[in-house]
Design a protein around this motif. Structure first.
Motif, short mmCIF file in Angstrom:
data_model
loop_
_atom_site.label_atom_id
_atom_site.label_comp_id
_atom_site.label_asym_id
_atom_site.label_seq_id
_atom_site.Cartn_x
_atom_site.Cartn_y
_atom_site.Cartn_z
N PHE A 136 0.86 -1.18 0.00
CA PHE A 136 0.00 0.00 0.00
C PHE A 136 0.90 1.23 0.00
O PHE A 136 1.88 1.29 0.75
N ASN A 137 0.56 2.21 -0.83
CA ASN A 137 1.33 3.45 -0.92
C ASN A 137 0.43 4.65 -0.63
O ASN A 137 -0.71 4.70 -1.09
N LEU A 138 0.97 5.60 0.15
CA LEU A 138 0.26 6.84 0.44
C LEU A 138 1.21 7.99 0.21
O LEU A 138 2.27 8.09 0.85
N THR A 139 0.87 8.87 -0.72
CA THR A 139 1.72 10.01 -1.01
C THR A 139 1.62 11.06 0.10
O THR A 139 0.55 11.27 0.67
N ALA A 140 2.74 11.72 0.37
CA ALA A 140 2.76 12.81 1.35
C ALA A 140 2.61 14.17 0.70
O ALA A 140 2.58 15.19 1.39
N VAL A 141 2.52 14.19 -0.64
CA VAL A 141 2.39 15.44 -1.38
C VAL A 141 1.39 15.22 -2.52
O VAL A 141 1.11 14.09 -2.91
N ASP A 142 0.86 16.30 -3.06
CA ASP A 142 0.07 16.22 -4.28
C ASP A 142 1.04 16.12 -5.45
O ASP A 142 1.83 17.03 -5.72
N THR A 143 1.00 15.00 -6.14
CA THR A 143 2.03 14.68 -7.14
C THR A 143 1.86 15.49 -8.41
O THR A 143 0.78 15.55 -8.99
N ARG A 144 2.96 16.10 -8.84
CA ARG A 144 3.00 16.83 -10.10
C ARG A 144 3.88 16.08 -11.10
O ARG A 144 4.74 15.28 -10.71
N GLU A 145 3.71 16.40 -12.36
CA GLU A 145 4.49 15.75 -13.41
C GLU A 145 5.99 15.96 -13.23
O GLU A 145 6.79 15.05 -13.46
N ASP A 146 6.40 17.17 -12.76
CA ASP A 146 7.83 17.45 -12.66
C ASP A 146 8.49 16.82 -11.43
O ASP A 146 9.70 16.91 -11.25
#
Length: 275
Positions: A136-146
């Motif tokens: 399971f993965n949970l991002t700590a940021v809102d992911t952007r392309e860059d």
């Protein structure tokens, strides 16, 4: 495929995992919950980088750190989340075990990783087409392309090629296929994904000035054996305060005092560093 009698949404997740090799639940937590998770990741990352073996390289400017449950304030909420429990039970059976808690941190300047899976294919998967673990993965940021999004090649959890380096890394002459299949993921704070760690994937180059921390929760079916690669422990007081349903999922040592974890991902580190 397990879970034939399950009602949605867990049947859909099972179907996703057995076909694409990845599924997700958007907005499982609030962005504020994810912000607290990020604070705990940053605290643990600073501590781990300050000692030998605390953070292992997974390529230039990219690190992995394993932590104890007590280092994550939202641990109980995570492992006891209805979607997490439901997906684990549907895929791994009622006696699944939480065996790993850690995080990946691709920093500014991280490069494309080689395509890989996280460990060799178990015999149960090779011979019986059965998934015996989930990540399971949970991002700590809102992911952007860059920021160097996570990239995955759907359906490749079944790839069985004797030429895989260390039984995990496809030969470079097969990269074209993975690049054709590749899907980039752009999760936001509060989202959860679940995947078979056998599904071939990679982190991409981080061209931004920001890091992209991602929490990792590893879960096994009984006998899968991934717990041997991890050193999760809890203190006696923490164990006593855990809900019984959570204690039943933890088969880790109960200790008087926690010892900082020394990372074991040496083969991955060597190969990733050559990316």
């Amino acid at each position: 495929m397990p879970g034939a009698a399950l009602a949605p949404p867990f049947q859909e997740a099972v179907n996703d995992l057995y076909t694409a090799g990845i599924t997700a639940h958007r907005g499982a937590f609030t962005p504020q919950w994810a912000d607290v998770m990020r604070e705990d990741i940053e605290t643990a990352f600073a501590e781990a980088r300050g000692r030998e073996g605390g953070a292992v390289g997974r390529g230039p400017h990219r690190y992995y750190v394993e932590i104890h449950p007590e280092q994550l304030r939202g641990f109980v909420e995570l492992v006891d989340h209805p979607w997490v429990r439901g997906v684990c039970e549907a895929v791994l059976g009622p006696d699944y075990r939480v065996v790993e808690l850690g995080f990946d941190v691709p920093l500014a300047g991280a490069v494309n990783q080689p395509w890989h899976r996280d460990f060799p294919m178990p015999d149960e998967t090779r011979n019986g087409r059965r998934l015996t673990s989930l990540a399971f993965n949970l991002t700590a940021v809102d992911t952007r392309e860059d920021m160097g999004p996570f990239e995955i090649a759907p359906g490749t959890q079944w790839d069985d090629d004797a030429r895989f380096g260390h039984a995990m890394f496809p030969p470079r002459d097969t990269y074209g296929r993975y690049e054709e299949l590749a899907e980039r993921k752009y999760p936001r704070r509060g989202d959860i994904s679940a995947r078979s760690a056998l599904t071939v994937h990679r982190g991409t180059a981080n061209h931004s000035a920001d890091s992209r921390p991602v929490l990792v929760l590893g879960v096994d079916a009984p006998g899968a054996g991934n717990d041997a690669q991890h050193d999760m422990a809890v203190t006696q007081g923490y164990w006593a305060a855990l809900p019984g349903r959570v204690r039943a999922r933890l088969h880790c040592p109960v200790v008087e005092e926690l010892t900082p974890i020394v990372q074991k991902h040496t083969i991955e580190g060597l190969v990733m560093g050559d990316a």
